[in-house]
Design a protein around this motif. Structure first.
Motif, PDB file in Angstrom:
ATOM      1  N   PRO A   1       0.811  -1.201   0.000  1.00 35.35           N
ATOM      2  CA  PRO A   1       0.000   0.000   0.000  1.00 35.35           C
ATOM      3  C   PRO A   1       0.858   1.271   0.000  1.00 35.35           C
ATOM      4  CG  PRO A   1      -0.690  -1.511   1.753  1.00 35.35           C
ATOM      5  CD  PRO A   1       0.594  -2.014   1.199  1.00 35.35           C
ATOM      6  N   LEU A   2       0.351   2.309  -0.659  1.00 31.47           N
ATOM      7  CA  LEU A   2       1.036   3.583  -0.777  1.00 31.47           C
ATOM      8  C   LEU A   2       0.115   4.705  -0.328  1.00 31.47           C
ATOM      9  CD1 LEU A   2       2.467   3.168  -4.411  1.00 31.47           C
ATOM     10  CD2 LEU A   2       3.741   2.930  -2.277  1.00 31.47           C
ATOM     11  N   THR A   3       0.707   5.777   0.194  1.00 32.46           N
ATOM     12  CA  THR A   3      -0.102   6.959   0.448  1.00 32.46           C
ATOM     13  C   THR A   3      -0.424   7.590  -0.903  1.00 32.46           C
ATOM     14  OG1 THR A   3       1.765   8.487   0.566  1.00 32.46           O
ATOM     15  CG2 THR A   3       1.109   7.400   2.635  1.00 32.46           C
ATOM     16  N   THR A   4      -1.431   8.424  -0.927  1.00 24.21           N
ATOM     17  CA  THR A   4      -1.768   9.111  -2.173  1.00 24.21           C
ATOM     18  C   THR A   4      -0.593   9.981  -2.618  1.00 24.21           C
ATOM     19  OG1 THR A   4      -4.098   9.069  -1.566  1.00 24.21           O
ATOM     20  CG2 THR A   4      -3.475  10.608  -3.290  1.00 24.21           C
ATOM     21  N   GLY A   5       0.111  10.572  -1.672  1.00 21.21           N
ATOM     22  CA  GLY A   5       1.285  11.379  -1.999  1.00 21.21           C
ATOM     23  C   GLY A   5       2.390  10.563  -2.653  1.00 21.21           C
ATOM     24  N   GLN A   6       2.651   9.375  -2.116  1.00 18.32           N
ATOM     25  CA  GLN A   6       3.660   8.496  -2.723  1.00 18.32           C
ATOM     26  C   GLN A   6       3.229   8.082  -4.121  1.00 18.32           C
ATOM     27  OE1 GLN A   6       3.438   5.598   0.455  1.00 18.32           O
ATOM     28  NE2 GLN A   6       5.518   6.061   1.144  1.00 18.32           N
ATOM     29  N   LEU A   7       1.965   7.755  -4.272  1.00 18.32           N
ATOM     30  CA  LEU A   7       1.451   7.352  -5.572  1.00 18.32           C
ATOM     31  C   LEU A   7       1.552   8.516  -6.560  1.00 18.32           C
ATOM     32  CD1 LEU A   7       0.205   5.064  -7.219  1.00 18.32           C
ATOM     33  CD2 LEU A   7      -2.045   5.797  -6.376  1.00 18.32           C
ATOM     34  N   ALA A   8       1.226   9.730  -6.106  1.00 20.34           N
ATOM     35  CA  ALA A   8       1.322  10.914  -6.971  1.00 20.34           C
ATOM     36  C   ALA A   8       2.753  11.096  -7.458  1.00 20.34           C
ATOM     37  CB  ALA A   8       0.854  12.158  -6.221  1.00 20.34           C
ATOM     38  N   GLU A   9       3.707  10.952  -6.560  1.00 19.76           N
ATOM     39  CA  GLU A   9       5.114  11.096  -6.941  1.00 19.76           C
ATOM     40  C   GLU A   9       5.515  10.022  -7.948  1.00 19.76           C
ATOM     41  OE1 GLU A   9       9.484  10.776  -4.862  1.00 19.76           O
ATOM     42  OE2 GLU A   9       7.865  11.692  -3.714  1.00 19.76           O
ATOM     43  N   ASN A  10       5.110   8.788  -7.711  1.00 18.92           N
ATOM     44  CA  ASN A  10       5.454   7.690  -8.620  1.00 18.92           C
ATOM     45  C   ASN A  10       4.810   7.856  -9.993  1.00 18.92           C
ATOM     46  OD1 ASN A  10       6.894   6.575  -6.521  1.00 18.92           O
ATOM     47  ND2 ASN A  10       5.406   4.978  -6.081  1.00 18.92           N
ATOM     48  N   LEU A  11       3.598   8.394 -10.017  1.00 12.70           N
ATOM     49  CA  LEU A  11       2.885   8.582 -11.281  1.00 12.70           C
ATOM     50  C   LEU A  11       3.302   9.859 -12.002  1.00 12.70           C
ATOM     51  CD1 LEU A  11      -0.748   7.613 -10.203  1.00 12.70           C
ATOM     52  CD2 LEU A  11       0.722   6.343 -11.788  1.00 12.70           C
ATOM     53  N   GLY A  12       3.882  10.800 -11.254  1.00 15.02           N
ATOM     54  CA  GLY A  12       4.211  12.089 -11.843  1.00 15.02           C
ATOM     55  C   GLY A  12       2.974  12.944 -12.054  1.00 15.02           C
ATOM     56  N   LEU A  13       1.974  12.753 -11.182  1.00  8.77           N
ATOM     57  CA  LEU A  13       0.728  13.514 -11.265  1.00  8.77           C
ATOM     58  C   LEU A  13       0.605  14.421 -10.048  1.00  8.77           C
ATOM     59  CD1 LEU A  13      -1.808  10.708 -12.275  1.00  8.77           C
ATOM     60  CD2 LEU A  13      -0.790  12.436 -13.777  1.00  8.77           C
ATOM     61  N   SER A  14      -0.260  15.417 -10.154  1.00 13.31           N
ATOM     62  CA  SER A  14      -0.540  16.280  -9.007  1.00 13.31           C
ATOM     63  C   SER A  14      -1.299  15.472  -7.959  1.00 13.31           C
ATOM     64  CB  SER A  14      -1.377  17.482  -9.443  1.00 13.31           C
ATOM     65  OG  SER A  14      -2.687  17.057  -9.776  1.00 13.31           O
TER      66      SER A  14
ATOM     67  N   ALA B   1      -9.059  -0.910  -5.858  1.00 16.27           N
ATOM     68  CA  ALA B   1      -8.271  -0.413  -4.731  1.00 16.27           C
ATOM     69  C   ALA B   1      -9.199  -0.081  -3.575  1.00 16.27           C
ATOM     70  CB  ALA B   1      -7.485   0.830  -5.144  1.00 16.27           C
ATOM     71  N   GLU B   2      -8.578   0.051  -2.414  1.00 13.37           N
ATOM     72  CA  GLU B   2      -9.326   0.491  -1.238  1.00 13.37           C
ATOM     73  C   GLU B   2      -8.408   1.361  -0.388  1.00 13.37           C
ATOM     74  OE1 GLU B   2     -10.547  -3.115   0.672  1.00 13.37           O
ATOM     75  OE2 GLU B   2      -8.544  -3.576   1.397  1.00 13.37           O
ATOM     76  N   ARG B   3      -9.042   2.281   0.308  1.00 14.97           N
ATOM     77  CA  ARG B   3      -8.302   3.123   1.246  1.00 14.97           C
ATOM     78  C   ARG B   3      -8.303   2.413   2.595  1.00 14.97           C
ATOM     79  NH1 ARG B   3     -10.996   7.017  -2.041  1.00 14.97           N
ATOM     80  NH2 ARG B   3      -9.557   8.596  -2.825  1.00 14.97           N
ATOM     81  N   ARG B   4      -7.126   2.393   3.217  1.00 16.51           N
ATOM     82  CA  ARG B   4      -6.988   1.761   4.537  1.00 16.51           C
ATOM     83  C   ARG B   4      -6.246   2.708   5.470  1.00 16.51           C
ATOM     84  NH1 ARG B   4      -4.312  -3.963   2.615  1.00 16.51           N
ATOM     85  NH2 ARG B   4      -6.106  -4.758   1.454  1.00 16.51           N
ATOM     86  N   VAL B   5      -6.424   2.501   6.745  1.00 11.83           N
ATOM     87  CA  VAL B   5      -5.647   3.242   7.722  1.00 11.83           C
ATOM     88  C   VAL B   5      -4.197   2.779   7.614  1.00 11.83           C
ATOM     89  CG1 VAL B   5      -5.293   3.638  10.193  1.00 11.83           C
ATOM     90  CG2 VAL B   5      -7.614   3.525   9.268  1.00 11.83           C
ATOM     91  N   ASP B   6      -3.271   3.733   7.588  1.00  9.85           N
ATOM     92  CA  ASP B   6      -1.846   3.417   7.528  1.00  9.85           C
ATOM     93  C   ASP B   6      -1.445   2.757   8.840  1.00  9.85           C
ATOM     94  OD1 ASP B   6       0.958   3.399   7.520  1.00  9.85           O
ATOM     95  OD2 ASP B   6       1.097   5.381   6.600  1.00  9.85           O
ATOM     96  N   PRO B   7      -0.938   1.515   8.800  1.00  7.09           N
ATOM     97  CA  PRO B   7      -0.602   0.831  10.053  1.00  7.09           C
ATOM     98  C   PRO B   7       0.551   1.487  10.814  1.00  7.09           C
ATOM     99  CG  PRO B   7       0.045  -0.491   8.158  1.00  7.09           C
ATOM    100  CD  PRO B   7      -0.706   0.690   7.631  1.00  7.09           C
ATOM    101  N   THR B   8       1.354   2.314  10.136  1.00 12.23           N
ATOM    102  CA  THR B   8       2.482   2.973  10.815  1.00 12.23           C
ATOM    103  C   THR B   8       2.107   4.352  11.351  1.00 12.23           C
ATOM    104  OG1 THR B   8       3.334   3.955   8.772  1.00 12.23           O
ATOM    105  CG2 THR B   8       4.158   1.763   9.382  1.00 12.23           C
ATOM    106  N   ASP B   9       1.005   4.922  10.867  1.00 13.18           N
ATOM    107  CA  ASP B   9       0.541   6.231  11.323  1.00 13.18           C
ATOM    108  C   ASP B   9      -0.964   6.288  11.114  1.00 13.18           C
ATOM    109  OD1 ASP B   9      -0.138   8.866  11.806  1.00 13.18           O
ATOM    110  OD2 ASP B   9       1.503   9.704  10.611  1.00 13.18           O
ATOM    111  N   ARG B  10      -1.708   6.031  12.169  1.00 15.83           N
ATOM    112  CA  ARG B  10      -3.155   5.891  12.058  1.00 15.83           C
ATOM    113  C   ARG B  10      -3.866   7.179  11.632  1.00 15.83           C
ATOM    114  NH1 ARG B  10      -5.207   1.403  13.047  1.00 15.83           N
ATOM    115  NH2 ARG B  10      -7.244   2.137  13.705  1.00 15.83           N
ATOM    116  N   ARG B  11      -3.135   8.306  11.554  1.00 14.13           N
ATOM    117  CA  ARG B  11      -3.735   9.555  11.085  1.00 14.13           C
ATOM    118  C   ARG B  11      -3.802   9.613   9.560  1.00 14.13           C
ATOM    119  NH1 ARG B  11       0.528  13.250  13.863  1.00 14.13           N
ATOM    120  NH2 ARG B  11       1.689  11.451  13.138  1.00 14.13           N
ATOM    121  N   ARG B  12      -3.040   8.751   8.903  1.00 15.56           N
ATOM    122  CA  ARG B  12      -2.986   8.755   7.432  1.00 15.56           C
ATOM    123  C   ARG B  12      -3.720   7.552   6.869  1.00 15.56           C
ATOM    124  NH1 ARG B  12       3.195   9.168   5.586  1.00 15.56           N
ATOM    125  NH2 ARG B  12       3.044   7.033   6.252  1.00 15.56           N
ATOM    126  N   THR B  13      -4.024   7.654   5.582  1.00  8.98           N
ATOM    127  CA  THR B  13      -4.571   6.500   4.878  1.00  8.98           C
ATOM    128  C   THR B  13      -3.599   6.101   3.776  1.00  8.98           C
ATOM    129  OG1 THR B  13      -5.816   7.859   3.313  1.00  8.98           O
ATOM    130  CG2 THR B  13      -6.976   7.143   5.309  1.00  8.98           C
TER     131      THR B  13
END
Length: 143
Positions: free
Chosen positions: A46-59, A76-88
């Motif tokens: 799983p990736l954060t939306t920010g990581q995915l944006a960087e990998n895709l080269g999109l805003s 796909a599905e959004r999940r709570v980030d297991p390392t930081d529950r404030r993020r998805t």
């Protein structure tokens, strides 16, 4: 093989790969960015939306729309980030649009057989090439 034959073969190979994946995206009812995002979260997620944006080269906003479409399609599905529950994070569900897995298997089978027929040393050379090419393309795309 002379260098011009090597160059022509390589460029033709790349064109066929791009053509196939654009056709596969279309057959699966996905846009090219959605298709690429699905592949990335399947491989690296799983990736954060920010990581995915960087990998895709999109805003970030364009990536959020991609994720929304993948979630709506059940890919796909959004999940709570297991390392930081404030993020998805965005995770692949394993679902692919109807017929897409079969289409991918039609190329994976013959390519797998071709790679399996290589010697271990040839396979290592192929992996070394793939890694070097991946690094070169990734660096060039980010510039």
């Amino acid at each position: 093989m002379n260098p011009s034959d090597m160059t022509r073969t390589y460029r033709t190979y790349l064109a066929s790969v791009v053509h196939f994946h654009l056709a596969a995206a279309e057959a699966g009812g996905l846009g090219p960015s959605d298709y690429q995002a699905s592949s990335m979260i399947d491989l690296d997620g799983p990736l954060t939306t920010g990581q995915l944006a960087e990998n895709l080269g999109l805003s970030p906003s364009a990536t959020t729309r991609v994720v929304d479409r993948l979630v709506a399609a059940g890919i796909a599905e959004r999940r709570v980030d297991p390392t930081d529950r404030r993020r998805t994070v965005v995770a692949h569900t394993g679902h692919l649009p109807d017929g897409l897995a079969e289409l991918l298997d039609r190329v994976r089978g013959p390519i797998g057989e071709a790679v399996a027929s290589l010697t271990e040393e040839q396979q290592e050379g192929l992996v070394a090439y793939f890694r070097a090419a991946m690094e070169a393309y990734t660096a060039a795309a980010r510039e």
